[in-house]
Design a protein around this motif. Structure first.
Motif, PDB file in Angstrom:
ATOM      1  N   ILE A  33      43.443  25.395  41.082  1.00 59.34           N
ATOM      2  CA  ILE A  33      42.803  26.654  40.727  1.00 59.34           C
ATOM      3  C   ILE A  33      43.838  27.637  40.199  1.00 59.34           C
ATOM      4  O   ILE A  33      44.916  27.768  40.775  1.00 59.34           O
ATOM      5  CB  ILE A  33      42.115  27.227  41.987  1.00 59.34           C
ATOM      6  N   LEU A  34      43.526  28.292  39.097  1.00 63.56           N
ATOM      7  CA  LEU A  34      44.415  29.346  38.611  1.00 63.56           C
ATOM      8  C   LEU A  34      43.627  30.648  38.422  1.00 63.56           C
ATOM      9  O   LEU A  34      42.554  30.631  37.812  1.00 63.56           O
ATOM     10  CB  LEU A  34      45.078  28.971  37.288  1.00 63.56           C
ATOM     11  N   THR A  35      44.148  31.733  38.991  1.00 66.82           N
ATOM     12  CA  THR A  35      43.578  33.057  38.724  1.00 66.82           C
ATOM     13  C   THR A  35      44.732  34.029  38.554  1.00 66.82           C
ATOM     14  O   THR A  35      45.874  33.678  38.850  1.00 66.82           O
ATOM     15  CB  THR A  35      42.722  33.606  39.884  1.00 66.82           C
ATOM     16  N   GLY A  36      44.421  35.224  38.124  1.00 67.61           N
ATOM     17  CA  GLY A  36      45.526  36.159  37.948  1.00 67.61           C
ATOM     18  C   GLY A  36      45.088  37.590  37.801  1.00 67.61           C
ATOM     19  O   GLY A  36      43.905  37.896  37.683  1.00 67.61           O
ATOM     20  N   ASP A  37      46.082  38.464  37.820  1.00 69.89           N
ATOM     21  CA  ASP A  37      45.847  39.894  37.670  1.00 69.89           C
ATOM     22  C   ASP A  37      46.862  40.484  36.697  1.00 69.89           C
ATOM     23  O   ASP A  37      48.003  40.050  36.644  1.00 69.89           O
ATOM     24  CB  ASP A  37      46.045  40.606  39.017  1.00 69.89           C
ATOM     25  N   ARG A  38      46.421  41.500  35.982  1.00 72.72           N
ATOM     26  CA  ARG A  38      47.363  42.283  35.181  1.00 72.72           C
ATOM     27  C   ARG A  38      48.032  43.305  36.092  1.00 72.72           C
ATOM     28  O   ARG A  38      47.325  44.016  36.821  1.00 72.72           O
ATOM     29  CB  ARG A  38      46.616  43.068  34.098  1.00 72.72           C
ATOM     30  N   PRO A  39      49.348  43.435  36.042  1.00 73.45           N
ATOM     31  CA  PRO A  39      50.000  44.437  36.893  1.00 73.45           C
ATOM     32  C   PRO A  39      49.933  45.829  36.269  1.00 73.45           C
ATOM     33  O   PRO A  39      50.920  46.337  35.750  1.00 73.45           O
ATOM     34  CB  PRO A  39      51.442  43.934  37.001  1.00 73.45           C
ATOM     35  N   TYR A  72      52.814  40.084  30.612  1.00 72.43           N
ATOM     36  CA  TYR A  72      52.730  40.277  29.149  1.00 72.43           C
ATOM     37  C   TYR A  72      51.358  40.849  28.744  1.00 72.43           C
ATOM     38  O   TYR A  72      51.241  41.580  27.772  1.00 72.43           O
ATOM     39  CB  TYR A  72      52.924  38.950  28.397  1.00 72.43           C
ATOM     40  N   GLN A  73      50.335  40.470  29.509  1.00 71.64           N
ATOM     41  CA  GLN A  73      48.987  40.897  29.128  1.00 71.64           C
ATOM     42  C   GLN A  73      48.770  42.405  29.300  1.00 71.64           C
ATOM     43  O   GLN A  73      47.793  42.961  28.789  1.00 71.64           O
ATOM     44  CB  GLN A  73      47.953  40.117  29.939  1.00 71.64           C
ATOM     45  N   VAL A  74      49.685  43.066  30.007  1.00 72.46           N
ATOM     46  CA  VAL A  74      49.592  44.524  30.127  1.00 72.46           C
ATOM     47  C   VAL A  74      49.729  45.168  28.748  1.00 72.46           C
ATOM     48  O   VAL A  74      49.169  46.225  28.477  1.00 72.46           O
ATOM     49  CB  VAL A  74      50.698  45.052  31.075  1.00 72.46           C
ATOM     50  N   HIS A 160      46.864  33.043  24.757  1.00 73.39           N
ATOM     51  CA  HIS A 160      47.945  33.050  25.752  1.00 73.39           C
ATOM     52  C   HIS A 160      47.358  32.757  27.142  1.00 73.39           C
ATOM     53  O   HIS A 160      47.956  32.041  27.954  1.00 73.39           O
ATOM     54  CB  HIS A 160      48.645  34.410  25.724  1.00 73.39           C
ATOM     55  N   GLN A 161      46.174  33.282  27.386  1.00 69.05           N
ATOM     56  CA  GLN A 161      45.508  33.024  28.667  1.00 69.05           C
ATOM     57  C   GLN A 161      45.179  31.539  28.810  1.00 69.05           C
ATOM     58  O   GLN A 161      45.204  30.990  29.918  1.00 69.05           O
ATOM     59  CB  GLN A 161      44.255  33.904  28.774  1.00 69.05           C
ATOM     60  N   ALA A 162      44.871  30.895  27.691  1.00 77.03           N
ATOM     61  CA  ALA A 162      44.656  29.439  27.735  1.00 77.03           C
ATOM     62  C   ALA A 162      45.938  28.739  28.187  1.00 77.03           C
ATOM     63  O   ALA A 162      45.893  27.768  28.959  1.00 77.03           O
ATOM     64  CB  ALA A 162      44.216  28.925  26.363  1.00 77.03           C
ATOM     65  N   ALA A 163      47.080  29.249  27.729  1.00 78.33           N
ATOM     66  CA  ALA A 163      48.364  28.674  28.169  1.00 78.33           C
ATOM     67  C   ALA A 163      48.572  28.912  29.661  1.00 78.33           C
ATOM     68  O   ALA A 163      49.063  28.033  30.382  1.00 78.33           O
ATOM     69  CB  ALA A 163      49.513  29.273  27.354  1.00 78.33           C
ATOM     70  N   ASP A 164      48.164  30.106  30.146  1.00 78.53           N
ATOM     71  CA  ASP A 164      48.249  30.402  31.588  1.00 78.53           C
ATOM     72  C   ASP A 164      47.499  29.344  32.403  1.00 78.53           C
ATOM     73  O   ASP A 164      47.919  28.971  33.501  1.00 78.53           O
ATOM     74  CB  ASP A 164      47.573  31.751  31.909  1.00 78.53           C
ATOM     75  N   ILE A 165      46.375  28.943  31.877  1.00 78.46           N
ATOM     76  CA  ILE A 165      45.491  28.045  32.630  1.00 78.46           C
ATOM     77  C   ILE A 165      45.909  26.586  32.449  1.00 78.46           C
ATOM     78  O   ILE A 165      45.966  25.813  33.406  1.00 78.46           O
ATOM     79  CB  ILE A 165      44.027  28.246  32.160  1.00 78.46           C
ATOM     80  N   PRO A 174      38.477  30.825  38.825  1.00 81.71           N
ATOM     81  CA  PRO A 174      37.541  31.823  39.344  1.00 81.71           C
ATOM     82  C   PRO A 174      37.644  33.100  38.517  1.00 81.71           C
ATOM     83  O   PRO A 174      38.736  33.650  38.404  1.00 81.71           O
ATOM     84  CB  PRO A 174      38.025  32.084  40.784  1.00 81.71           C
ATOM     85  N   VAL A 175      36.547  33.535  37.947  1.00 78.63           N
ATOM     86  CA  VAL A 175      36.577  34.709  37.070  1.00 78.63           C
ATOM     87  C   VAL A 175      35.313  35.537  37.204  1.00 78.63           C
ATOM     88  O   VAL A 175      34.296  35.066  37.702  1.00 78.63           O
ATOM     89  CB  VAL A 175      36.681  34.308  35.577  1.00 78.63           C
ATOM     90  N   GLY A 176      35.398  36.758  36.741  1.00 73.47           N
ATOM     91  CA  GLY A 176      34.206  37.582  36.567  1.00 73.47           C
ATOM     92  C   GLY A 176      33.627  37.313  35.186  1.00 73.47           C
ATOM     93  O   GLY A 176      34.263  36.673  34.342  1.00 73.47           O
ATOM     94  N   ASP A 178      33.238  39.005  32.538  1.00 73.36           N
ATOM     95  CA  ASP A 178      33.951  39.459  31.336  1.00 73.36           C
ATOM     96  C   ASP A 178      34.990  38.444  30.861  1.00 73.36           C
ATOM     97  O   ASP A 178      35.416  38.488  29.708  1.00 73.36           O
ATOM     98  CB  ASP A 178      34.626  40.816  31.587  1.00 73.36           C
ATOM     99  N   GLN A 179      35.400  37.550  31.755  1.00 76.41           N
ATOM    100  CA  GLN A 179      36.436  36.576  31.383  1.00 76.41           C
ATOM    101  C   GLN A 179      35.854  35.284  30.803  1.00 76.41           C
ATOM    102  O   GLN A 179      36.610  34.398  30.370  1.00 76.41           O
ATOM    103  CB  GLN A 179      37.299  36.228  32.600  1.00 76.41           C
ATOM    104  N   LEU A 180      34.521  35.151  30.795  1.00 77.82           N
ATOM    105  CA  LEU A 180      33.923  33.901  30.309  1.00 77.82           C
ATOM    106  C   LEU A 180      34.301  33.574  28.866  1.00 77.82           C
ATOM    107  O   LEU A 180      34.573  32.416  28.548  1.00 77.82           O
ATOM    108  CB  LEU A 180      32.399  33.926  30.472  1.00 77.82           C
TER     109      LEU A 180
HETATM  110  N1  TRP Z   1      42.593  38.619  31.849  1.00 77.50           N
HETATM  111  C1  TRP Z   1      42.663  38.682  33.294  1.00 77.50           C
HETATM  112  C2  TRP Z   1      42.294  40.091  33.733  1.00 77.50           C
HETATM  113  O1  TRP Z   1      42.381  41.012  32.949  1.00 77.50           O
HETATM  114  C3  TRP Z   1      44.024  38.327  33.848  1.00 77.50           C
HETATM  115  C4  TRP Z   1      44.440  36.932  33.495  1.00 77.50           C
HETATM  116  C5  TRP Z   1      45.481  36.574  32.688  1.00 77.50           C
HETATM  117  C6  TRP Z   1      43.832  35.722  33.910  1.00 77.50           C
HETATM  118  N2  TRP Z   1      45.568  35.231  32.579  1.00 77.50           N
HETATM  119  C7  TRP Z   1      44.583  34.658  33.312  1.00 77.50           C
HETATM  120  C8  TRP Z   1      42.728  35.412  34.726  1.00 77.50           C
HETATM  121  C9  TRP Z   1      44.222  33.338  33.515  1.00 77.50           C
HETATM  122  C10 TRP Z   1      42.390  34.077  34.914  1.00 77.50           C
HETATM  123  C11 TRP Z   1      43.129  33.038  34.307  1.00 77.50           C
HETATM  124  O2  TRP Z   1      41.942  40.274  34.874  1.00 77.50           O
END
Ligand code: TRP
Length: 353
Positions: A33-39, A72-74, A160-165, A174-176, A178-180
């Motif tokens: 599972i991969l999830t994340g947050d923008r700082p 970076y996504q910030v 880039h988010q695809a690379a994250d995953i 796991p996403v809300g 808006d991330q679909l």
């Molecule tokens: N875009 C997500 C957000 O704004 C953060 C995020 C970056 C993310 N890379 C991701 C979430 C990969 C799930 C998978 O909250």
């Protein structure tokens, strides 16, 4: 995607998520599972009930969990990232405090994982400019951005988010809602890569969680940028004060009616979530006690729930060297995995000289 197709995508993802929850119950270890947050600020109660406690649940069920700090996504909707060090440390503190365990869960920042970032290049070659322009979440963010022009990163960050995953071959995200659209791009990239170069990546699923809609203390959407949140790092007194100052309405009798009484209902929902009870029952219990009694109940419920989290957070705050080490270890582990994936990608693409 138009609004209708986003709604359709949500329905499909909801149905699939119910199936996935069954599979998780049966064999959580089958999932990476991969999830994340923008700082971009402090995590708050909306994050806690929306995603954070779900990560701990999945970890404790035995899934392999990766938690990404998307630094970076910030830079998508602003020119410079402010207070990065403070926010990143705050995120790691919150993760540890809620019960993410670095022995089982990899916590890392994508800027510290060079091979992950290099995947952006082949992935960009797999999507078209019209596809990038159509992304409804990006369109929305552009509409709300205060920048004079749209940066290349804003348009391409879903890739880039695809690379994250995909760097760690996560199969569940796991996403809300808006991330679909971003997850759809990730799935497209995984499939196209396989078609062109051979199977390196799984096609990951979204796990759509029924995130409760908590409003901020001003009665609008709870959001870091609006300054209306209740941060996880707030003290018990600050929390009580923020809740006492929250917006309500002029009707004395407390009821749960999100459509007609959004502010009051959000407070009821917050108490219900913290107490793990039904919001209608909570509202009925307060009844004629009015807003003051409701706020007292919310403050006590939230503070009781967060007391152990705060105690752990305070402990880790006294040992910031350990907190930094957790992140360095996570970066190291993520880098090893990303380097192995990138090597496979370059082999598949014929780029081994
Ligand atoms: N875009 C997500 C957000 O704004 C953060 C995020 C970056 C993310 N890379 C991701 C979430 C990969 C799930 C998978 O909250």
């Amino acid at each position: 995607m138009t609004t209708t197709t986003l709604a359709q995508a949500t329905t499909v993802a909801q149905r699939r998520s119910a199936e996935l929850e069954d599979l998780i119950d049966r064999d959580a270890a089958a999932f990476r599972i991969l999830t994340g947050d923008r700082p971009t600020g402090q995590l708050h109660l909306g994050h806690y009930f929306g995603t954070l406690r779900n990560r701990v649940r999945l970890q404790d069920l035995g899934a392999e969990v990766f938690v990404l700090i998307a630094d970076y996504q910030v830079l998508t909707d602003r020119d410079t990232a402010e207070h990065l060090d403070e926010y990143v440390t705050g995120l790691v503190l919150d993760y540890l405090a809620i019960g993410l365990d670095p022995a089982r869960t990899v916590i890392f920042a994508h800027s510290a994982v060079p091979a992950l970032n290099q995947l952006l290049l082949p992935f960009l070659s797999l999507v078209s400019v019209p596809e990038l322009n159509r992304n409804p979440t990006v369109k929305d963010e552009i509409a709300h951005s205060r920048q004079a022009s749209v940066s290349g990163l804003m348009l391409t960050y879903p890739v880039h988010q695809a690379a994250d995953i995909l760097f760690c071959r996560a199969n569940l995200v796991p996403v809300g809602q808006d991330q679909l659209p971003h997850l759809e791009i990730t799935r497209v990239i995984a499939r196209r890569f396989s078609e062109r170069y051979g199977p390196v990546f799984p096609v990951p699923d979204a796990l759509l969680s029924a995130a409760p809609l908590l409003l901020g203390t001003d009665g609008t959407k709870m959001s870091k940028s609006r300054g209306n949140t209740i941060p996880l790092s707030a003290t018990a007194d600050e929390t009580a004060r923020l809740i006492r100052g929250a917006q309500t309405d002029s009707e004395r009798h407390i009821s749960y009616d999100p459509a007609d009484r959004p502010a009051v209902s959000s407070l009821v929902l917050l108490a219900a979530l913290a107490l793990d009870r039904d919001p209608r029952e909570v509202a009925a219990g307060v009844g004629g006690g009015g807003a003051a009694a409701l706020k007292q109940l919310v403050a006590t419920a939230v503070n009781d729930l967060l007391a152990p989290v705060r105690a752990r957070r305070a402990e880790y705050e006294r040992d910031l060297g350990y907190v930094r080490q957790v992140l360095r270890d996570g970066n190291q582990r993520a880098s090893e995995i990303a380097a192995a994936t990138l090597a496979e990608v370059r082999t598949a693409m014929g780029m081994t000289y």
